[in-house]
Design an enzyme around this catalytic site. Structure first.
Site, PDB file in Angstrom:
ATOM      1  N   ARG A  31      21.815  31.660  22.150  1.00  0.00           N
ATOM      2  CA  ARG A  31      21.995  32.698  21.093  1.00  0.00           C
ATOM      3  C   ARG A  31      23.459  32.657  20.634  1.00  0.00           C
ATOM      4  NH1 ARG A  31      18.580  38.093  22.113  1.00  0.00           N
ATOM      5  NH2 ARG A  31      16.624  37.335  20.781  1.00  0.00           N
ATOM      6  N   CYS A  32      24.409  32.516  21.160  1.00  0.00           N
ATOM      7  CA  CYS A  32      25.951  32.213  20.982  1.00  0.00           C
ATOM      8  C   CYS A  32      26.102  31.199  20.484  1.00  0.00           C
ATOM      9  CB  CYS A  32      26.506  32.730  22.352  1.00  0.00           C
ATOM     10  SG  CYS A  32      28.567  32.533  22.114  1.00  0.00           S
ATOM     11  N   SER A  33      26.816  31.244  19.144  1.00  0.00           N
ATOM     12  CA  SER A  33      27.378  29.858  18.431  1.00  0.00           C
ATOM     13  C   SER A  33      28.316  29.288  19.115  1.00  0.00           C
ATOM     14  CB  SER A  33      27.891  30.217  17.152  1.00  0.00           C
ATOM     15  OG  SER A  33      28.861  31.208  17.193  1.00  0.00           O
ATOM     16  N   ARG A  43      26.731  27.103  21.851  1.00  0.00           N
ATOM     17  CA  ARG A  43      25.962  26.033  21.187  1.00  0.00           C
ATOM     18  C   ARG A  43      27.283  25.080  20.938  1.00  0.00           C
ATOM     19  NH1 ARG A  43      23.268  30.146  18.361  1.00  0.00           N
ATOM     20  NH2 ARG A  43      24.388  29.547  16.574  1.00  0.00           N
TER      21      ARG A  43
END
Length: 113
Positions: free
Chosen positions: A9-11, A14
């Site tokens: 969920r964390c950019s 990613r």
């Protein structure tokens, strides 16, 4: 073996995952919110990072602000807070052997490859 401790969920997490994919080196992904770390694993990560436990805490998280902000916590208490609330752990963490980095920005991964 390279390991990334990842939160999909964390950019930033990613981005770290994408960086490793582009490097083409084999790695393992640990989704630490689904596979909680043990105290020993978290303590080992902190040692590899070469930082104090508080430096791995996401201090802007609501749970930190409501339950811990302004408290005088020992290293052990900070680690326990991260174990109880894994979302407090900064991400992504990339480990290669005895070296580790918090890959913010993702280019920091180069430091341990």
């Amino acid at each position: 073996m390279i390991t990334i401790y990842h939160n999909p969920r964390c950019s930033k997490s990613r981005e770290g995952l994408q960086f490793l994919e582009l490097e083409g080196k084999p790695f393992t992904t640990v989704k630490y919110l689904n596979e909680p770390l043990t105290k020993e694993e978290l303590t080992t990560l902190i040692k590899k990072l070469g930082i104090a436990p508080i430096e791995l805490v996401r201090t802007k998280e609501k749970i930190w602000i409501s339950d811990y902000k302004g408290e005088e916590l020992t290293d052990s208490e900070v680690i326990e807070a991260m174990l109880q609330h894994p979302n407090l752990i900064e991400r992504p963490i990339v480990v290669n052997g005895d070296k580790a980095v918090v890959a913010r920005p993702a280019e920091k991964i180069k430091d341990i490859l």
